[in-house]
Design a protein around this motif. Structure first.
Motif, PDB file in Angstrom:
ATOM      1  N   LEU A 209       7.315  -8.917  -4.523  1.00  0.00           N
ATOM      2  CA  LEU A 209       7.436  -8.231  -3.239  1.00  0.00           C
ATOM      3  C   LEU A 209       7.119  -6.752  -3.438  1.00  0.00           C
ATOM      4  O   LEU A 209       7.610  -6.129  -4.379  1.00  0.00           O
ATOM      5  CB  LEU A 209       8.844  -8.398  -2.692  1.00  0.00           C
ATOM      6  CG  LEU A 209       9.197  -7.712  -1.377  1.00  0.00           C
ATOM      7  CD1 LEU A 209       8.243  -8.112  -0.266  1.00  0.00           C
ATOM      8  CD2 LEU A 209      10.638  -8.037  -0.981  1.00  0.00           C
ATOM      9  N   SER A 210       6.302  -6.217  -2.553  1.00  0.00           N
ATOM     10  CA  SER A 210       5.965  -4.790  -2.631  1.00  0.00           C
ATOM     11  C   SER A 210       5.814  -4.242  -1.223  1.00  0.00           C
ATOM     12  O   SER A 210       5.811  -4.999  -0.250  1.00  0.00           O
ATOM     13  CB  SER A 210       4.673  -4.586  -3.436  1.00  0.00           C
ATOM     14  OG  SER A 210       3.584  -5.240  -2.807  1.00  0.00           O
ATOM     15  N   ARG A 211       5.694  -2.941  -1.138  1.00  0.00           N
ATOM     16  CA  ARG A 211       5.504  -2.323   0.175  1.00  0.00           C
ATOM     17  C   ARG A 211       4.632  -1.088   0.035  1.00  0.00           C
ATOM     18  O   ARG A 211       4.572  -0.471  -1.047  1.00  0.00           O
ATOM     19  CB  ARG A 211       6.848  -1.977   0.803  1.00  0.00           C
ATOM     20  CG  ARG A 211       7.623  -0.894   0.104  1.00  0.00           C
ATOM     21  CD  ARG A 211       9.030  -0.751   0.716  1.00  0.00           C
ATOM     22  NE  ARG A 211       8.950  -0.379   2.130  1.00  0.00           N
ATOM     23  CZ  ARG A 211       9.965  -0.573   2.980  1.00  0.00           C
ATOM     24  NH1 ARG A 211      11.104  -1.107   2.575  1.00  0.00           N
ATOM     25  NH2 ARG A 211       9.826  -0.199   4.248  1.00  0.00           N
ATOM     26  N   ASP A 212       3.969  -0.759   1.119  1.00  0.00           N
ATOM     27  CA  ASP A 212       3.172   0.458   1.197  1.00  0.00           C
ATOM     28  C   ASP A 212       3.576   1.144   2.491  1.00  0.00           C
ATOM     29  O   ASP A 212       3.092   0.789   3.570  1.00  0.00           O
ATOM     30  CB  ASP A 212       1.682   0.106   1.179  1.00  0.00           C
ATOM     31  CG  ASP A 212       0.794   1.335   1.137  1.00  0.00           C
ATOM     32  OD1 ASP A 212       1.254   2.430   1.545  1.00  0.00           O
ATOM     33  OD2 ASP A 212      -0.360   1.224   0.719  1.00  0.00           O
ATOM     34  N   ASN A 213       4.472   2.097   2.387  1.00  0.00           N
ATOM     35  CA  ASN A 213       4.968   2.761   3.597  1.00  0.00           C
ATOM     36  C   ASN A 213       3.868   3.547   4.303  1.00  0.00           C
ATOM     37  O   ASN A 213       3.919   3.721   5.517  1.00  0.00           O
ATOM     38  CB  ASN A 213       6.152   3.656   3.258  1.00  0.00           C
ATOM     39  CG  ASN A 213       7.418   2.866   2.978  1.00  0.00           C
ATOM     40  OD1 ASN A 213       7.530   1.695   3.356  1.00  0.00           O
ATOM     41  ND2 ASN A 213       8.380   3.475   2.303  1.00  0.00           N
ATOM     42  N   GLY A 214       2.896   4.007   3.550  1.00  0.00           N
ATOM     43  CA  GLY A 214       1.784   4.707   4.175  1.00  0.00           C
ATOM     44  C   GLY A 214       0.965   3.797   5.080  1.00  0.00           C
ATOM     45  O   GLY A 214       0.397   4.250   6.075  1.00  0.00           O
ATOM     46  N   LYS A 215       0.913   2.511   4.723  1.00  0.00           N
ATOM     47  CA  LYS A 215       0.199   1.531   5.536  1.00  0.00           C
ATOM     48  C   LYS A 215       1.126   0.751   6.447  1.00  0.00           C
ATOM     49  O   LYS A 215       0.680  -0.161   7.143  1.00  0.00           O
ATOM     50  CB  LYS A 215      -0.573   0.568   4.634  1.00  0.00           C
ATOM     51  CG  LYS A 215      -1.709   1.235   3.852  1.00  0.00           C
ATOM     52  CD  LYS A 215      -2.498   0.220   3.045  1.00  0.00           C
ATOM     53  CE  LYS A 215      -3.651   0.896   2.320  1.00  0.00           C
ATOM     54  NZ  LYS A 215      -4.440  -0.075   1.513  1.00  0.00           N
ATOM     55  N   ASN A 216       2.432   1.106   6.398  1.00  0.00           N
ATOM     56  CA  ASN A 216       3.379   0.456   7.302  1.00  0.00           C
ATOM     57  C   ASN A 216       3.406  -1.057   7.078  1.00  0.00           C
ATOM     58  O   ASN A 216       3.483  -1.834   8.044  1.00  0.00           O
ATOM     59  CB  ASN A 216       2.992   0.754   8.752  1.00  0.00           C
ATOM     60  CG  ASN A 216       4.171   1.071   9.629  1.00  0.00           C
ATOM     61  OD1 ASN A 216       5.257   1.388   9.145  1.00  0.00           O
ATOM     62  ND2 ASN A 216       3.977   0.988  10.923  1.00  0.00           N
TER      63      ASN A 216
END
Length: 118
Positions: free
Chosen positions: A70-77
């Protein structure tokens, strides 16, 4: 109001990989903890993985640990669930969820179907 949209579900064979995406159709996800759950027909919804707002804390269900990331990219929402070495028992509808300063997962997407054939 944040609205979540999942994508990436498909029919694959055992051993294949798949990447699910959870995007915000509206609102910002950067302050939200995010999670993936799944539900197979006739079964209760079960926890798959979660990630806190800044990506510093990630938890996995024992059944997927070592295979899913699981990962996230807050810049890409956006949040992602990379699923490797898929098994037929991974077959389910996968739901993205979010929570903001709460113990309850109170924002949900509509789900995306993952089917793993043997």
């Amino acid at each position: 109001q944040v609205q979540l949209v999942e994508s990436g579900g498909a029919l694959v064979q055992a051993g294949d990989s798949l990447k699910l995406t959870c995007a915000a159709a509206s609102g910002r996800l950067s302050a939200f903890d995010m999670a993936w759950f799944r539900q197979a027909p006739g079964n209760e919804r079960q926890f798959v993985a979660s990630i806190n707002w800044n990506g510093g804390i990630i938890n996995y269900a024992p059944a997927v640990k070592g295979r899913f990331t699981l990962s996230r990219d807050n810049g890409k929402n956006t949040a992602y669930l990379q699923m490797n070495s898929l098994k037929p028992e991974d077959t389910a509808t996968y739901y993205c969820a979010g929570r903001l300063r709460s113990n309850e997962w109170d924002v949900w997407g509509q789900g995306t179907q993952v089917t793993v054939s043997s």
